[in-house]
Every structure is written in C-alpha cells, then in structure tokens.
Design a protein around this motif. Structure first.
Motif, short mmCIF file in Angstrom:
data_model
loop_
_atom_site.label_atom_id
_atom_site.label_comp_id
_atom_site.label_asym_id
_atom_site.label_seq_id
_atom_site.Cartn_x
_atom_site.Cartn_y
_atom_site.Cartn_z
N SER A 78 50.52 -108.80 38.24
CA SER A 78 50.25 -108.96 39.67
C SER A 78 49.26 -110.10 39.88
O SER A 78 48.62 -110.56 38.95
CB SER A 78 49.71 -107.66 40.25
OG SER A 78 48.56 -107.27 39.55
N ASP A 87 53.88 -103.71 47.34
CA ASP A 87 54.54 -102.83 46.36
C ASP A 87 55.19 -103.68 45.28
O ASP A 87 55.24 -104.90 45.37
CB ASP A 87 55.55 -101.93 47.08
CG ASP A 87 55.64 -100.56 46.41
OD1 ASP A 87 55.54 -100.51 45.17
OD2 ASP A 87 55.81 -99.55 47.13
N LYS A 88 55.76 -103.02 44.27
CA LYS A 88 56.29 -103.72 43.10
C LYS A 88 57.17 -104.93 43.45
O LYS A 88 58.08 -104.81 44.26
CB LYS A 88 57.10 -102.75 42.25
CG LYS A 88 56.21 -101.73 41.58
CD LYS A 88 56.99 -100.76 40.74
CE LYS A 88 56.00 -99.76 40.15
NZ LYS A 88 56.63 -98.66 39.46
N LEU A 121 50.71 -104.11 43.32
CA LEU A 121 51.30 -103.32 42.23
C LEU A 121 52.05 -104.25 41.27
O LEU A 121 51.99 -105.47 41.42
CB LEU A 121 52.21 -102.23 42.82
CG LEU A 121 51.48 -101.28 43.80
CD1 LEU A 121 52.43 -100.21 44.33
CD2 LEU A 121 50.28 -100.61 43.13
N ASP A 122 52.79 -103.69 40.33
CA ASP A 122 53.47 -104.50 39.31
C ASP A 122 54.18 -105.72 39.91
O ASP A 122 54.92 -105.59 40.88
CB ASP A 122 54.53 -103.65 38.58
CG ASP A 122 53.87 -102.63 37.66
OD1 ASP A 122 52.63 -102.61 37.58
OD2 ASP A 122 54.63 -101.85 37.04
N ARG A 126 46.50 -103.97 40.55
CA ARG A 126 46.65 -102.70 39.88
C ARG A 126 47.81 -102.72 38.89
O ARG A 126 47.80 -102.05 37.88
CB ARG A 126 46.86 -101.61 40.92
CG ARG A 126 46.10 -100.36 40.59
CD ARG A 126 45.82 -99.52 41.81
NE ARG A 126 44.48 -99.75 42.33
CZ ARG A 126 44.01 -99.16 43.43
NH1 ARG A 126 44.76 -98.34 44.11
NH2 ARG A 126 42.78 -99.42 43.83
N GLY A 127 48.84 -103.50 39.23
CA GLY A 127 50.02 -103.51 38.38
C GLY A 127 50.01 -104.66 37.40
O GLY A 127 49.25 -105.63 37.56
N TYR A 186 45.81 -95.15 49.92
CA TYR A 186 45.18 -96.42 49.53
C TYR A 186 43.85 -96.72 50.20
O TYR A 186 43.05 -97.48 49.66
CB TYR A 186 46.15 -97.58 49.79
CG TYR A 186 47.34 -97.56 48.85
CD1 TYR A 186 47.16 -97.88 47.51
CD2 TYR A 186 48.62 -97.23 49.29
CE1 TYR A 186 48.23 -97.86 46.63
CE2 TYR A 186 49.70 -97.22 48.41
CZ TYR A 186 49.50 -97.53 47.08
OH TYR A 186 50.55 -97.52 46.20
#
Lengths: 244, 478, 420
Positions: free
Chosen positions: B295, B225-226, B256-257, B291-292, B165
């Motif tokens: 988000s 994270d997700k 992320l998502d 990115r997700g 990252y």
C-alpha cells in the motif's frame, strides 16, 4: 577460453538477455557492440558473477562451469572486468588496495605474495607505461578521480593483475582522444596468444585503436549479427537500425 | 537586501465575511456542548459515548509544550464548538434549497457548487464552519460504489465502516488537540473506495471558517479498500479577524492491500496581519496507516496561511512493501510560525519512505521542520530518503531543522540531507538581467526551489498553488 | 532501583570551602538530587537513558576515593613530546622539557566561577557540587609549543564503583598555539564513573589542535561536558577516537564568539558488544564569518548503540556563516542501532549551513567492485570498514602522530575483526 551457450538473464522479472551465444578462444579479441539497453553491461556483470540476476544457460570458462563460483574466485581465476563506472571507495588507499588485490590473485595461483618494495617497483613501471601520475596511487581509490583517471586506473589494474580474460565495459565512454589512445595502447600491449578480450562498446571509435578479431552486434538480448572488423565499419555508416 | 513588510489586509483576498444567521452551541467546552453537537447531528448513541470517552480523557491530558511556536493560553471555555448557518438546520435536499448566500460565498472563493459551473473532474464537499453545505458529483461516484459524503452523514448511513475505522489511526487517547477533536468534532469528509476501484476524479473538501469566536474541528476519514486508488484534496480559508481562531482537525487515512491514497492540502487560512494580530491556529493531526501490503500513502502540503501551523502528516508503514511519502512547502512571512514535518514509522519489511520538505521564511517569521524516521528492528530492507531545504529572506526570521533519525537494523538505509541558505544572488541577477523585476524574480526562483513538491499536486491545483507561493512572499525582498 | 540521592555532608568531606563556594556546591547538589541521573524523558538524553544504564550496572557509587599509589606510565615512544599525567582525574606529574617554562602555567584546578546560571544537565550539577580535582593549563600569549603535549589520563586498578568528578581548564593565549594529545589509559577492572567538566578558551588568533584517544576498552562509564570559547581568528581542530565503552557520552559546546573563528571536529569509532556511545555537539555561531565543520563516523556491531546529536545555531548577526555537519554510521549487525538528531537553528540569511546523516550497511557496489579484484566478501568488508574510519585519521597532518593513531586503531580493529 569462454563459451557462452543460450544465456538467458533477467533482473526483477525483466528479461534482459534472451539466448545469447558466444565463443572466445585464447588470444582472440571480440568486440560486442549494441545500442543502449541491449544488455551489454548485463553480460559484463554476469561474467564477473554479480548477484541479483536470474540466469539460465551455460557459462564455461577454461572448460569449467562458472555458475557456482563467487565473484572474488572468478577474479582469482583470471577474469578481469574493467568497469564502465568504477566505484569510488573513500578512505581506501589506491596503492594498498592494488597490493591486496594482486596478492590475493597471486596466492590463488600458487605464486609468492609480493612485499611492499617489489610491488612498488611493478606499480611504478606499469603506471609509467600508462603515463599515469604516481601521486594518484597515494590517493583514495577512485575518489575525486576524473573520468579519464578512473579508466586509466582500471587499465593499470588490468596490467598488474595480468588476467586471462579481460572484459572492458564501455571503457571508451567519456574519454578524450589522448586518454583513449593511452587506454588502447594499454590493451594492445597486453595482447598475446593466451589472453582473451571481450570489448563492450557503443561506438566504433575504440575499434580504430583496438583491432578486434570478431565483432558481434547485440540487440534486444541476442547477438543478431557477427562478423569481422568490417562489420563495425558498416555499423558506423548505417547505424544500429540498418542492421537486420 | 532590504525588507519591506506587506499588508496582508490587502493581499489576503479571502478575508471577507459572509453575513449569515447562525445556530451555535452554548459557549464553552462541557458535556452539555458535546451532547448538543451530537444531538444536532442526530447521532446514534455509540457516537455520543465515543465523544464522551474522549472528553473524559481530555480532562486528564495536557496541552503539549515541546513545539517551537509558543502561543498564548487558549481559553477553551470562551469558544463556540459548533456554529452552522440557520438555513442548514433542516438539511437541504438539493443545491436549489441551499441558501444563495452560501453558494455565493463559495463562488467568491473560486469553488462553484452549482451543476453548470462546478469544477470538472473534481468532486467537492464544501464545509462551512461546522457543517457540510453541499457535495458535488455524488451520483456519479455512487454508481462506482464510492462513498463521498459528510462524516455526519456517514455516521448515520455507514455506521459499520465508521465504527471500524474511526480512531483506529488516531486513538482518542492521543495528544491533547487530537483528543479535543475526538470529543467535539463537527463535520468533515468521509471517503470509502471499494476494492479494485480507481476513483475517477479528484475528491476535494473545501473548509471555510466564517463565524467568529468559533473553533473548527473537522474530522476526515478516508478508507481505500484493497487495490483501490484515490486522490484527495483539501483547501482552507477564513475571514480576517483580529482574534486568533482555533482549527484542530483530525485526518485519518487507511490503505489496505495494494491501495493508494494521495492526500494534498493547500492551506491558506488567514495568517494574521502584518503585526501578527489575528490569524488561525492550525493545530492539525494527520496520520495514515499503510495497513496492507504494497500500500502507499502520499502526503503533499502547501502551507502558506495560519498564524501558527503545527502539524505532522505521518505514515505508519505496517504492511510489507508499503510506501510513505511526504512532500511539503511551508511559507511563513511577517509573524507567522510554522512547525511542521512528518513521522515515518517503518514496521513492515521492505518499506520505503521519502520526505521532501521546503521551508521558506521571511519577515519576522519562524519556520521549523520537525520529523521522525524510525526504522524498527523487524522492518528489514527498508529505506528512507529525506531532503529538507530552507530558504531565509532577511535576518529577522528563523529556519530550523529538527530531524529525529532512528535506524534499528543493519539491512535498512537512511539518508538525510538538509541545507539552509538565502536566495541565490546570481540567480536573482540573472533574472533581473532578463527583465524580471525583483518580485517576479523571487517568485520564479522560489517556485523553482519548491518544484519537486509542486509537481506532486494534481494539475487543477498546481497552478493555484504556484500563484500562492508568489503572493505569500510579495514584498519580502525589496 | 538505586537511590542516588547524595547527602550534603559529602561536600564537607571533600574540603573546607568559603561560604560562597559551599553555597554554589549545595545549590548544585540540590539540583542533582531533584532530578537524579538523566533519563530518556530529558530531550538531551532521549537516546541515552543513563538512569537505566547506571541502575543496571552499579550497586553503589562512591564519591570518596583514597589517593591511589603512583601508576607506572607506559610512555609513548613514537615521537618526542611534553607530558602531563593525570591519575584518576588528579594532576600528578608534568614535564615540559621542550618548551620555555615561563610561557606555561600548570596548576591543580581551583574553580572560582560560582555562576548562578542553572545548568540543565544533572551531570554538570553533580560535577559542580562535588568536583575536587583537575588541572588548569595556560599557554601565555605569543607562544607556540615546539612539541606536542600529551596528557596521560590514567585510571587505576583500584577503582571500584567510584565516581570521579573533575574539572579542567585550558587557556590558549593570543597568537599562541598548542597541539594536544589526550591519551586515556585504563587499568581498572571494575565499573566506575568518570564525570568531567572542561572549559577551554582560545584567545584571539590562538590555535588548538587536539586529539582525544582512548587507548583501550574498559569498564569505565564516561561523561564529559566541554565548553569551548573561540575568540577572533582562533582555530580549534579536534579529532576524537573513542574506543567504545559501556557508556560514553561526549557533550561538546563550541561558542564562536569572535569573527573568523573556526572549529573543526572529526570522530571515528568502532563500537561493539552492548557498548553505548553518544557524541553531542552544539556549535553556536555568534559572530560573522565563522566556520564550523563536523564529521562523525561510527561502525556499529553486535548490540552496539551509537548516537549523534548535533546542533548548529546561527545568531542573526552571524552573517557569512559556513557550517557543515555530517554523521555516517555503518550497521553491521541486526542488533545494532544508530540514532541521530542533526539540528539546525538559523536566524541569519546570508549563510551556508547544511547537514547530512546516513546510516545503513556497507555499500553493495563497493563490495562487488572489491570482489571483482579478488578479495573475499569478508576481506572486502574489512577493507571498507578500515577505509571508512581511516578517512578521518588521514586528515591528521603530522606524519608521526597520524601513524601512531593509525597503528592504535588498526590494533583495535584487528581485535574486533578477530571476534567476528
């Protein structure tokens, strides 16, 4: 005139109407009363054909299913919605707009379109009846109108378009007593054996001036009680919580 | 209205110095300096290579010059790029081993680090010049799988995450100061929130510049994270010195998502004295990537310090339905200059962004909002709303609004509004009539003006920020 | 890529100049040659990359142009008016039948301002270097025009990859008033570039009302830079109705030099088919108690690109400034684009300055409202678009002129609507 059976409606996955039934015959005036958030305006929107709702159930108007019919076609077939908050449309002249609208409806009904002069005659006559200032007609559609002027403009349109089914969505909200009387007179003078009315309101006040044949109480997406105008009086006393 | 200048030397209560012995890198910017930093930090080879790549890039890149505040040429060879208290050389294992002088410094700043007194509900990473001194609540966070540690530690212990990252939002080839940071960054915080985890407390880093002739180049990397959530806070102060000190940080956020990152800054670097001598050059690159899908990244900043502030915390809305927000208060007084704003780059469908910016300018200060809203051709059904308000106190200061607005598809809507005015005289009169003096009234009205932004701050810091808003403007209305 | 460097011998071909003037022209020619046509790296041209546009559409640009034969003018019959005829930038006829002739001065333009200041716009440099036509119109003190003055700007059929550089100057004397309709009529079939430099001065308490109307679309590429100086108590109202051109940039600067001066600018346009239009304004509030008001409206269809860059600058002494700026764009196509940069730079505190900028599709609620009144979706859109643009036209006070403009715009719009 209007037959609604088991109407369910949701928007953004939120259920708003949950099995609503109502039947309105020609010449009848029905009032739907209910607390905020009970689904009153949703019903008005759905009848007009507004998009964005997921609908199931049966919507019959003059014996025909309304489902696949677009907003403008419904208007041309004589469904009129008087908005709770009439939209302001800058740059569009009120009188020109009214004429365009009227001619669309007339054309759909196989009538001759009106020229500017005969249209003006009708508008003048109708706006005088409502005690409206003619200058309003040369202004931009609803732009800078006061709350009362906007509502009167809705009633004027109703009178000019001469629809079969009139839906009044909280037309009384934000009106002072004089304006309320004018609006009510406008409705009363339009009543006849063929026209039907669906009056949506939060307060009983309007029903002092417009006498309903039937009153329905809408709560949580369903009609929980129906009756005659006495029901409205009862509601006034007990409030919505008292009805069950 | 009369203008009265205030003496910052009295009002900047964080202006003290800690007398402590330091280890410094050789002065100047060179490969040698970079190797020194990498060695002190016990970095793996790939990290050093990464730094050198940035350094090579730096040699061919130029300082940007389009921003409004102009500053005297910085002599990059006359700066120290690393300075750390000697006592930190061998990493203290626990707080007991940390030099009491350092702990005392943070106590004075209102950031107690020891177990008994530490702030409840806020985990703090304290960065002193070029090193992280201590991180609180580490154990509790570890239990949940949350990583919150100095980035130097993350480079050693979590190389995979860092490699994946670091530089993925701010590439080493970005603008001059970002590239400089990539070459010489010293410390900063690293945060990783595992999938479907809600971070149970506020994470916070407190930056302190102490040594003179030293630049601070911290690097922060936050990965949500997700389905995770984190709220992160940063605070900054520095002693009063009559030299200008450079602070060029890089902050990268990755959501992320379904993840959400809330990043708040209360920036109170030393602004210089009332004649504009000294103060921090705060040239910071902050960028977040949504990115997700679904988000969200939300930036909140209260900028009251620094001689020159120059930063644009931005959001790249890549994921469909992602949301970017930017809430900002920038207060400039005396000779302070701020050029700040945001970029909202809409790439995904149904993306939304909101920008609320409040600029207040007093004394001889200059305050600029500069922003970009760019809705790409493929970002269908996207929306932006921007509101920029500026308040001017006196006619020796300036307020500027420079928005760039690009809409490239018909299903998206952009709304932008901006106003500039002075403090409403009627409001002042009303407050005076109710017994408030001029300064109290100004503080009250300005706080009201900033309310939408202050509301976004976590509770613990909102009160502090409110006071800061009042203090920063003291004496600006006579 | 075309090389647009221009040989200094071109200047000699235009005419015989004094040493001073020739130096001025040469200096500006060098500036232009150093930079060429501006591209998106220039901040002022960020959204309008003229270099690329010119390279794509021109194989050459001829500076010399033989005098055209007189064009037949299709005079406006809707209202009585005075007129001036400008053919390809050159003053060719005039008629002030409704006015006192001794109050008006009209002549071909002679530039006598060889300023040393370097202009940052290469197109102004180019104009300074090569301009050889234009007009100077002066309304003497204390005279109010009785009828509107129409300036017919004609562009002839024989234009073909030419560049026209012209300079115009208008001075409205103290307490005088002029109503102006700038009417652009284009008969050219081929590409050409029209580069205009305009200098307008409003003396104390002067009034200028100006309507700029492009009668038809054409293959003209237009750039106009206009600097307007407003002295105490003067008032400038400007309406701009561009027809949509392949390239059209209006760069307007207003200097509110005197107290209580006011400028008001409104624009409405429908652009389509890869047309590119930019309105750039800079309003400098340099004195107290001045007012400025801007409203720019664009409807953008297929591949059309609209740009608005507007800057309000308020000097520290300009207290009690009231400045407002609004840009609104309706995007009708997936391939249309709107860029704006509404900028405020303010150094005085007792001011009321604001701007707004919106872009997006037609308002869904409005379409819904109109449809409940029996209009189809298409008719509703059309009505809303007309209304959106008419709002600007409606603020023109004179009935006959408003109706004239309305009819012109209606025809343009009808043609647009037909296409879709």
């Amino acid at each position: 005139m209007l037959e609604i059976k088991n109407l369910n409606a949701s928007i953004n996955n939120k259920e708003i109407l949950k099995g609503l039934n109502i039947s309105i015959k020609p010449g009848e005036l029905h009032a739907i009363m209910g607390p905020n958030g009970s689904g009153k305006s949703t019903l008005a929107n759905i009848l007009s054909g507004k998009e964005g709702y997921k609908i199931s159930g049966e919507l019959m108007y003059q014996g025909k299913n309304l489902n696949e019919i677009s907003i403008d076609e419904r208007a041309q077939k004589g469904i009129f919605l008087a908005f709770q908050y009439p939209t302001e449309i800058p740059g569009v002249n009120t009188s020109n707009f009214l004429r365009t609208s009227l001619n669309k409806v007339r054309k759909a009904q196989g009538k001759k379109e009106l020229d500017a002069l005969s249209f003006l005659k009708i508008v003048k006559e109708k706006s005088n009846e409502l005690g409206m200032d003619e200058k309003m007609l040369s202004r931009q559609l609803n732009v800078g109108f006061s709350g009362g002027e906007k509502k009167k403009n809705e009633i004027l349109q109703m009178k000019i378009l001469d629809p079969n089914l009139v839906i009044l969505d909280e037309t009384d909200s934000g009106l002072d007593i004089d304006a309320l009387k004018i609006v009510a007179d406008g409705v009363n003078s339009s009543r006849n054996n063929e026209k039907s009315f669906l009056v949506i309101t939060h307060y009983q006040r309007l029903l002092n001036f417009i006498k309903p044949d039937f009153v329905h109480v809408l709560s949580d997406g369903k009609i929980i009680k129906s009756g005659t105008k006495e029901l409205a009086m009862e509601l006034e006393k007990t409030g919505y919580k008292g009805i069950n | 209205m009369k203008n009265q200048n205030i003496n910052y030397n009295q009002d900047y209560k964080y202006g003290f110095t800690t007398d402590i012995e330091n280890i410094k890198a050789p002065k100047g910017l060179s490969e040698k300096t970079i190797k020194f930093i990498s060695k002190v930090k016990k970095e793996p080879k790939w990290m050093l290579e990464w730094r050198l790549k940035a350094f090579n890039r730096l040699k061919v890149s130029k300082e940007p010059n389009w921003q409004k505040p102009k500053f005297p040429k910085i002599d990059y060879q006359d700066l120290y790029y690393y300075s750390a208290p000697k006592s930190m050389k061998d990493k203290p294992k626990s707080l007991d081993e940390v030099d009491p002088k350092l702990i005392e410094t943070y106590n004075k700043l209102g950031i107690p680090l020891n177990e008994q007194k530490k702030l409840s509900g806020v985990a703090v990473d304290a960065v002193f010049d070029s090193v992280s001194v201590a991180t609180t609540f580490k154990d509790e966070l570890t239990k949940k799988g949350i990583i919150f540690c100095p980035i130097s530690e993350a480079i050693q212990k979590h190389p995979d995450l860092v490699k994946k990252y670091l530089g993925s939002v701010i590439p080493i080839s970005d603008h001059y100061f970002a590239t400089l940071n990539s070459a010489v960054f010293t410390d900063g915080s690293f945060v990783y929130i595992p999938p479907n985890t809600r971070c149970p407390m506020e994470l916070s880093t407190y930056f302190r510049i102490n040594a003179s002739e030293t630049g601070q180049f911290e690097r922060t990397l936050i990965i949500a994270d997700k389905g995770s959530y984190v709220s992160y806070l940063e605070g900054c102060t520095a002693p009063m010195r009559d030299e200008n000190q450079l602070h060029a940080a890089n902050v990268e956020l990755i959501a992320l998502d379904d993840a959400e990152i809330k990043y708040s800054t209360v920036q109170n670097w030393y602004p210089g004295d009332k004649n504009g001598v000294g103060g921090i050059y705060n040239f910071v690159t902050k960028r977040g990537a949504c990115r997700g899908k679904n988000s969200k990244i939300s930036w909140t900043q209260v900028e009251t310090g620094s001689a020159i502030t120059w930063k644009y915390p931005s959001c790249i809305l890549q994921g469909d339905n992602s949301i970017g927000e930017f809430y900002s208060i920038a207060i400039t007084n005396n000779y302070q200059k701020a050029d700040t704003g945001t970029k909202m780059i809409h790439l995904g469908k149904n993306t939304k962004s909101k920008i609320i910016s409040k600029g207040i300018s007093a004394g001889k200060a200059d305050n600029t909002y500069r922003g970009l809203v760019d809705i790409g051709r493929k970002a269908l059904n996207s929306r932006n709303y921007t509101q920029c308000d500026s308040l001017l106190m006196g006619n020796k200061c300036g307020a500027h609004t420079v928005p760039y607005i690009r809409n490239k598809n018909s299903s998206s809507t952009i709304e932008h509004e901006a106003t500039t005015s002075k403090i409403n005289e009627d409001q002042l009169f009303y407050c005076n009539q109710r017994g408030l003096n001029q300064e109290e009234a100004v503080s009250l009205i300005v706080n009201g003006f900033c309310k939408e932004v202050l509301q976004q701050l976590p509770m613990e810091f909102a009160v502090e920020a409110q006071k800061l808003v009042g203090i920063s403007l003291e004496g600006s209305v006579g | 890529m075309l090389n647009f460097k221009i040989n200094s011998s071109e200047i000699d071909k235009i005419g015989n100049f004094t040493k001073e003037e020739k130096n001025f022209r040469l200096k500006n020619l060098n500036y232009f040659n150093d930079n060429g046509f501006p591209n998106k790296k220039d901040e002022d041209w960020k959204f309008s990359d003229l270099k690329t546009i010119i390279s794509k559409n021109f194989t050459k640009l001829d500076i010399q142009f033989a005098k055209s034969k007189k064009e037949k003018v299709d005079f406006i019959k809707d209202f009585e008016h005075n007129y001036i005829i400008i053919t390809n930038g050159e003053l060719s006829a005039s008629d002030f039948r409704y006015e006192e002739k001794n109050k008006i001065n009209l002549e071909s333009f002679v530039n006598d301002n060889y300023s040393n200041e370097k202009e940052n716009n290469p197109l102004i440099n180019l104009n300074h270097a090569l301009s050889n036509k234009g007009y100077y119109l002066e309304v003497k003190d204390n005279y109010k025009f009785k009828k509107i003055l129409v300036i017919y700007y004609l562009f002839t059929e024989d234009l073909d990859e030419n560049i026209l550089n012209s300079k115009n100057k208008i001075r409205i004397g103290k307490n005088s008033e002029l109503h102006l309709l700038e009417y652009l009529v284009n008969s050219s079939k081929q590409n050409f570039f029209n580069n205009v430099y305009e200098d307008v001065v409003l003396e104390n308490s002067a009034t200028l009302k100006n309507i700029y109307l492009q009668n038809n679309k054409s293959s003209g590429y237009f750039h106009k830079y206009s600097v307007n100086k407003l002295f105490t108590g003067s008032n400038y109202t400007s309406f701009i109705f561009p027809a949509g051109l392949k390239f059209n940039k209006l760069d307007l600067e207003f200097n509110l030099e005197g107290e209580r001066s006011e400028c008001n600018l409104q624009s409405a346009s429908f652009i389509d088919n890869s047309e590119h239009q930019e309105i750039k304004t800079r309003v400098n509030h340099l004195s107290p108690n001045c007012k400025s008001h801007q409203k720019v409206k664009n409807v953008l269809n297929t591949e059309a690109k609209g740009v608005y860059q507007g800057k309000i600058f308020v000097k520290d002494v300009a207290q009690k400034t009231d400045a407002y700026q609004l840009s609104k764009a309706i995007l009708l196509s997936e391939s249309s684009e709107f860029n704006s940069k509404p900028e405020l730079e303010i150094y005085a505190d007792d001011v009321k300055c604001s701007h707004g900028s919106t872009s997006g599709n037609l308002d869904k609620d409005s379409i819904y409202y109109l449809m409940t009144r029996g209009l189809s979706q298409k008719e509703s859109s059309k009505l809303l678009i007309n209304g959106f643009l008419n709002e600007v036209v409606d603020s023109i006070k004179s009935n006959s002129i408003r109706n004239f403009i309305k009819t012109k715009l209606q025809t343009q719009l009808q043609n647009e609507h037909k296409k879709h």
